[in-house]
Design a protein around this motif. Sequence first.
Motif, PDB file in Angstrom:
ATOM      1  N   ALA A 120      -4.255  -9.913   7.961  1.00  0.00           N
ATOM      2  CA  ALA A 120      -4.502  -9.993   6.523  1.00  0.00           C
ATOM      3  C   ALA A 120      -3.864  -8.818   5.780  1.00  0.00           C
ATOM      4  O   ALA A 120      -3.294  -8.981   4.697  1.00  0.00           O
ATOM      5  CB  ALA A 120      -6.004 -10.028   6.259  1.00  0.00           C
ATOM      6  N   ALA A 121      -3.936  -7.632   6.379  1.00  0.00           N
ATOM      7  CA  ALA A 121      -3.325  -6.447   5.757  1.00  0.00           C
ATOM      8  C   ALA A 121      -1.811  -6.590   5.688  1.00  0.00           C
ATOM      9  O   ALA A 121      -1.177  -6.225   4.681  1.00  0.00           O
ATOM     10  CB  ALA A 121      -3.711  -5.197   6.546  1.00  0.00           C
ATOM     11  N   ALA A 146      -0.969  -8.977   2.824  1.00  0.00           N
ATOM     12  CA  ALA A 146      -1.149  -8.347   1.517  1.00  0.00           C
ATOM     13  C   ALA A 146       0.011  -7.401   1.203  1.00  0.00           C
ATOM     14  O   ALA A 146       0.530  -7.377   0.072  1.00  0.00           O
ATOM     15  CB  ALA A 146      -2.477  -7.597   1.485  1.00  0.00           C
ATOM     16  N   PHE A 147       0.437  -6.635   2.190  1.00  0.00           N
ATOM     17  CA  PHE A 147       1.543  -5.696   1.976  1.00  0.00           C
ATOM     18  C   PHE A 147       2.841  -6.451   1.687  1.00  0.00           C
ATOM     19  O   PHE A 147       3.618  -6.063   0.797  1.00  0.00           O
ATOM     20  CB  PHE A 147       1.705  -4.802   3.202  1.00  0.00           C
ATOM     21  N   CYS A 183       8.380  -6.691   7.909  1.00  0.00           N
ATOM     22  CA  CYS A 183       6.935  -6.962   7.844  1.00  0.00           C
ATOM     23  C   CYS A 183       6.529  -8.113   8.754  1.00  0.00           C
ATOM     24  O   CYS A 183       5.374  -8.185   9.202  1.00  0.00           O
ATOM     25  CB  CYS A 183       6.523  -7.285   6.406  1.00  0.00           C
ATOM     26  N   LEU A 195      -8.029  -8.920  10.763  1.00  0.00           N
ATOM     27  CA  LEU A 195      -7.959  -7.943   9.665  1.00  0.00           C
ATOM     28  C   LEU A 195      -6.554  -7.370   9.541  1.00  0.00           C
ATOM     29  O   LEU A 195      -6.032  -7.222   8.420  1.00  0.00           O
ATOM     30  CB  LEU A 195      -8.975  -6.821   9.921  1.00  0.00           C
ATOM     31  N   MET A 196      -5.911  -7.069  10.680  1.00  0.00           N
ATOM     32  CA  MET A 196      -4.557  -6.519  10.642  1.00  0.00           C
ATOM     33  C   MET A 196      -3.561  -7.546  10.098  1.00  0.00           C
ATOM     34  O   MET A 196      -2.653  -7.207   9.320  1.00  0.00           O
ATOM     35  CB  MET A 196      -4.139  -6.038  12.035  1.00  0.00           C
TER      36      MET A 196
END
Length: 406
Positions: free
Chosen positions: A390-391, A394-395, A304, A387-388
């Motif tokens: 942040a995603a 979160a993942f 990740c 935004l990417m």
Amino acid sequence: KSDIAMISLFDMLVGLMMAFGVNWSAAGVVRFGKNELQTSESLCYTSSTRLHVLFPIVVAAVLLLVTFRASVLQYIGSDEPALIWYLIASLLVATLHEQLTSLLATREKHVANAMFYVAQGVAKLLILAAFMSGLVEPSVFGFVAAIMWTNLLILLFRLPSCGRSFLYPVCRVSAEDLRIFLRYVVPQLYGFAGIYVVNWVDVYFIRKSCTLDALGAYQFLYSIFLKFAMFALVANTLLFPRMMAWKNENPDAISRFTRGVPHLVLLGAMLACGALLAVFPSLFNLFFGDKYVMAYSSFALMVCSLPCYFISHVFVPVLNSFDRVKYVQTVNIVSAISNCVIDYFLVPRHGIIGAALGTFVAYWVKALLLMMPVHKRFGVRWGLISLMLAAIAAFAAALYLYAVDV
């Protein structure tokens, strides 16, 4: 797994000496070498300047290793006295490889450097296969010796690629030029301290709180993670000399680069890492059986962090080309501190998954902080990148919470 842990500790010591003794001054070769190439079509003076910096440091490192060899061997966990000489030899060979890599990168001979990385990787895989298949009796000393001699052989094949006029003879360097070189590269020193901490602090906390088996499993999969991360380092090697050329010849090209390339790199890395997350458990089970299952969740968190790692190495050459060296290295320190804090609190409680989270946070923070000055200088709107990122965060948080609950 305990053998892997000892090899990891050996590599950690080589990495420590390279980070604090050698690697931090590499950027100066590209920064000042490009100017020398334009004026004299040689890198002899720039190479000599760096060698004046490297020589006393490497000599001091060798003397320290010899003086404290008993303590070093005890830390590694080996009672083989000859291992200390292989540690010294590995340092010297790695130093020469790094000098050649910097010179070739400055000349933008990237194919030659790529061939080196491929040869080094293939050789290591072949040596590992020989030990794991039983063709050679497995031992820490045997593996370390095989790697060192192979790297020395590769070095002998690499030396002609640089050319006499670019490396020899060593020139006399003026005190003023040496001071200018040092003013540029010294900030890299504390930044490389941060990079070293991120790469190896997990080893310290896992060894302190977990078993050698856990450390061996984690470090084995971390070494695989670094193989994927190496593509980002290669990209950085390609981009920095190109950025220096654009800065002198076509500044608008850098602006166009920052408007388009980071989006593509981050999106492509996210898609590739998503595919890797889907297939790696089956592949690892196929090749390794269940030996490293305990570290699968940790490896997933490392994967990740790869998109963050890749986009960071898109920003770094841009900032270094505008002499924002101190800022980049400060970011490395902040990244390392975040890793240390998380490891300190979470590894004793949750084991190796806590170390993996520390690695992820370190690279995520680094990507965010490096993005800011590039955004400010070029006025690029990066809402999609934010935004990417942040995603991804979160993942990764969801993966960690699931692993802890399980």
